[in-house]
Motif scaffolding. Structure first.
Motif, PDB file in Angstrom:
ATOM      1  N   GLY A  34       0.820  -1.216   0.000  1.00  0.00           N
ATOM      2  CA  GLY A  34       0.000   0.000   0.000  1.00  0.00           C
ATOM      3  C   GLY A  34       0.847   1.257   0.000  1.00  0.00           C
ATOM      4  N   ILE A  35       1.956   1.228   0.710  1.00  0.00           N
ATOM      5  CA  ILE A  35       2.848   2.395   0.760  1.00  0.00           C
ATOM      6  C   ILE A  35       3.498   2.620  -0.600  1.00  0.00           C
ATOM      7  CG2 ILE A  35       5.045   3.192   1.718  1.00  0.00           C
ATOM      8  CD1 ILE A  35       4.154   2.018   4.401  1.00  0.00           C
ATOM      9  N   ILE A  36       3.913   1.546  -1.257  1.00  0.00           N
ATOM     10  CA  ILE A  36       4.532   1.681  -2.581  1.00  0.00           C
ATOM     11  C   ILE A  36       3.533   2.267  -3.578  1.00  0.00           C
ATOM     12  CG2 ILE A  36       5.462   0.348  -4.522  1.00  0.00           C
ATOM     13  CD1 ILE A  36       6.778  -1.487  -2.408  1.00  0.00           C
ATOM     14  N   GLU A  37       2.281   1.850  -3.489  1.00  0.00           N
ATOM     15  CA  GLU A  37       1.255   2.439  -4.356  1.00  0.00           C
ATOM     16  C   GLU A  37       1.028   3.901  -4.028  1.00  0.00           C
ATOM     17  OE1 GLU A  37      -2.149  -0.065  -3.871  1.00  0.00           O
ATOM     18  OE2 GLU A  37      -1.310  -1.667  -5.114  1.00  0.00           O
ATOM     19  N   ALA A  38       1.085   4.250  -2.744  1.00  0.00           N
ATOM     20  CA  ALA A  38       0.890   5.645  -2.344  1.00  0.00           C
ATOM     21  C   ALA A  38       2.067   6.511  -2.776  1.00  0.00           C
ATOM     22  CB  ALA A  38       0.695   5.737  -0.837  1.00  0.00           C
ATOM     23  N   LEU A  39       3.255   5.950  -2.820  1.00  0.00           N
ATOM     24  CA  LEU A  39       4.437   6.713  -3.229  1.00  0.00           C
ATOM     25  C   LEU A  39       4.320   7.215  -4.667  1.00  0.00           C
ATOM     26  CD1 LEU A  39       7.465   4.762  -1.706  1.00  0.00           C
ATOM     27  CD2 LEU A  39       6.916   7.160  -1.363  1.00  0.00           C
ATOM     28  N   GLN A  40       3.609   6.487  -5.500  1.00  0.00           N
ATOM     29  CA  GLN A  40       3.458   6.899  -6.895  1.00  0.00           C
ATOM     30  C   GLN A  40       2.567   8.129  -7.043  1.00  0.00           C
ATOM     31  OE1 GLN A  40       1.969   3.358  -8.720  1.00  0.00           O
ATOM     32  NE2 GLN A  40       3.953   2.307  -8.641  1.00  0.00           N
ATOM     33  N   LYS A  41       1.748   8.406  -6.044  1.00  0.00           N
ATOM     34  CA  LYS A  41       0.785   9.502  -6.147  1.00  0.00           C
ATOM     35  C   LYS A  41       1.182  10.737  -5.342  1.00  0.00           C
ATOM     36  CE  LYS A  41      -2.855   6.133  -6.741  1.00  0.00           C
ATOM     37  NZ  LYS A  41      -4.031   5.487  -6.165  1.00  0.00           N
ATOM     38  N   VAL A  42       2.167  10.596  -4.439  1.00  0.00           N
ATOM     39  CA  VAL A  42       2.529  11.698  -3.545  1.00  0.00           C
ATOM     40  C   VAL A  42       3.530  12.617  -4.233  1.00  0.00           C
ATOM     41  CG1 VAL A  42       3.630  12.241  -1.347  1.00  0.00           C
ATOM     42  CG2 VAL A  42       2.072  10.318  -1.504  1.00  0.00           C
ATOM     43  N   GLU A  45       7.895  16.086  -0.808  1.00  0.00           N
ATOM     44  CA  GLU A  45       9.167  15.410  -0.524  1.00  0.00           C
ATOM     45  C   GLU A  45       9.221  14.833   0.894  1.00  0.00           C
ATOM     46  OE1 GLU A  45      11.918  14.557  -2.239  1.00  0.00           O
ATOM     47  OE2 GLU A  45      10.822  15.165  -4.026  1.00  0.00           O
ATOM     48  N   ALA A  46       8.678  15.557   1.856  1.00  0.00           N
ATOM     49  CA  ALA A  46       8.685  15.061   3.235  1.00  0.00           C
ATOM     50  C   ALA A  46       7.812  13.810   3.364  1.00  0.00           C
ATOM     51  CB  ALA A  46       8.197  16.149   4.189  1.00  0.00           C
ATOM     52  N   ALA A  47       6.689  13.819   2.687  1.00  0.00           N
ATOM     53  CA  ALA A  47       5.805  12.651   2.719  1.00  0.00           C
ATOM     54  C   ALA A  47       6.452  11.467   2.006  1.00  0.00           C
ATOM     55  CB  ALA A  47       4.462  12.991   2.076  1.00  0.00           C
ATOM     56  N   ILE A  48       7.151  11.733   0.905  1.00  0.00           N
ATOM     57  CA  ILE A  48       7.840  10.662   0.177  1.00  0.00           C
ATOM     58  C   ILE A  48       8.900  10.029   1.051  1.00  0.00           C
ATOM     59  CG2 ILE A  48       9.433  10.210  -1.734  1.00  0.00           C
ATOM     60  CD1 ILE A  48       7.816  12.190  -3.398  1.00  0.00           C
ATOM     61  N   GLN A  49       9.684  10.876   1.734  1.00  0.00           N
ATOM     62  CA  GLN A  49      10.747  10.359   2.604  1.00  0.00           C
ATOM     63  C   GLN A  49      10.161   9.541   3.760  1.00  0.00           C
ATOM     64  OE1 GLN A  49      13.283  13.343   4.259  1.00  0.00           O
ATOM     65  NE2 GLN A  49      14.843  11.864   4.887  1.00  0.00           N
ATOM     66  N   SER A  50       9.083  10.026   4.346  1.00  0.00           N
ATOM     67  CA  SER A  50       8.432   9.315   5.444  1.00  0.00           C
ATOM     68  C   SER A  50       7.893   7.958   4.982  1.00  0.00           C
ATOM     69  CB  SER A  50       7.295  10.169   6.015  1.00  0.00           C
ATOM     70  OG  SER A  50       6.564   9.446   6.959  1.00  0.00           O
ATOM     71  N   LYS A  54       9.020   4.118   6.156  1.00  0.00           N
ATOM     72  CA  LYS A  54       8.065   3.096   6.605  1.00  0.00           C
ATOM     73  C   LYS A  54       8.190   1.833   5.758  1.00  0.00           C
ATOM     74  CE  LYS A  54       4.466   6.046   8.520  1.00  0.00           C
ATOM     75  NZ  LYS A  54       3.068   6.482   8.409  1.00  0.00           N
ATOM     76  N   SER A  55       8.305   2.018   4.448  1.00  0.00           N
ATOM     77  CA  SER A  55       8.437   0.869   3.553  1.00  0.00           C
ATOM     78  C   SER A  55       9.713   0.094   3.863  1.00  0.00           C
ATOM     79  CB  SER A  55       8.441   1.340   2.099  1.00  0.00           C
ATOM     80  OG  SER A  55       8.625   0.258   1.232  1.00  0.00           O
ATOM     81  N   PHE A  56      10.812   0.803   4.124  1.00  0.00           N
ATOM     82  CA  PHE A  56      12.073   0.135   4.471  1.00  0.00           C
ATOM     83  C   PHE A  56      11.923  -0.653   5.763  1.00  0.00           C
ATOM     84  CE2 PHE A  56      16.082   0.123   6.820  1.00  0.00           C
ATOM     85  CZ  PHE A  56      16.860  -0.614   5.925  1.00  0.00           C
TER      86      PHE A  56
END
Length: 95
Positions: A34-42, A45-50, A54-56
């Protein structure tokens, strides 16, 4: 403290802990997808890093649990090997 428990009880407790960890790992893999799917839409930059952190964490936790599963499987093979050879030794010595 471990002297109060039998080996069988310790193995059962370990299997239950491993089952719990596998359940949590399955949940973390689902969250990671779910996080990987959300990364494509965000775009932030702060949200991407966060989200990447979490994904890591979820991926690292899942990898650790899979490693523990492999160790448990190898240990089970060791116990089975030990049991088989002990049984064969007793069977051959009685002949």
């Amino acid at each position: 403290m471990l002297n109060t428990f039998s080996k069988k009880q310790i193995y059962i407790f370990g299997a239950l802990i491993l089952l719990l960890l596998n359940t949590l790992a399955f949940y973390s893999v689902k969250q990671s997808i779910g996080i990987i799917e959300a990364l494509q839409k965000v775009q932030n930059e702060a949200a991407i890093q966060s989200l990447q952190q979490k994904s890591f964490f979820y991926n690292a936790f899942s990898a650790i649990v899979i490693t523990l599963d492999l160790i448990a499987i190898l240990f089970a093979f060791y116990l089975l090997h030990k049991l088989i050879f002990k049984t064969l030794k007793n069977f051959l010595s009685t002949k």
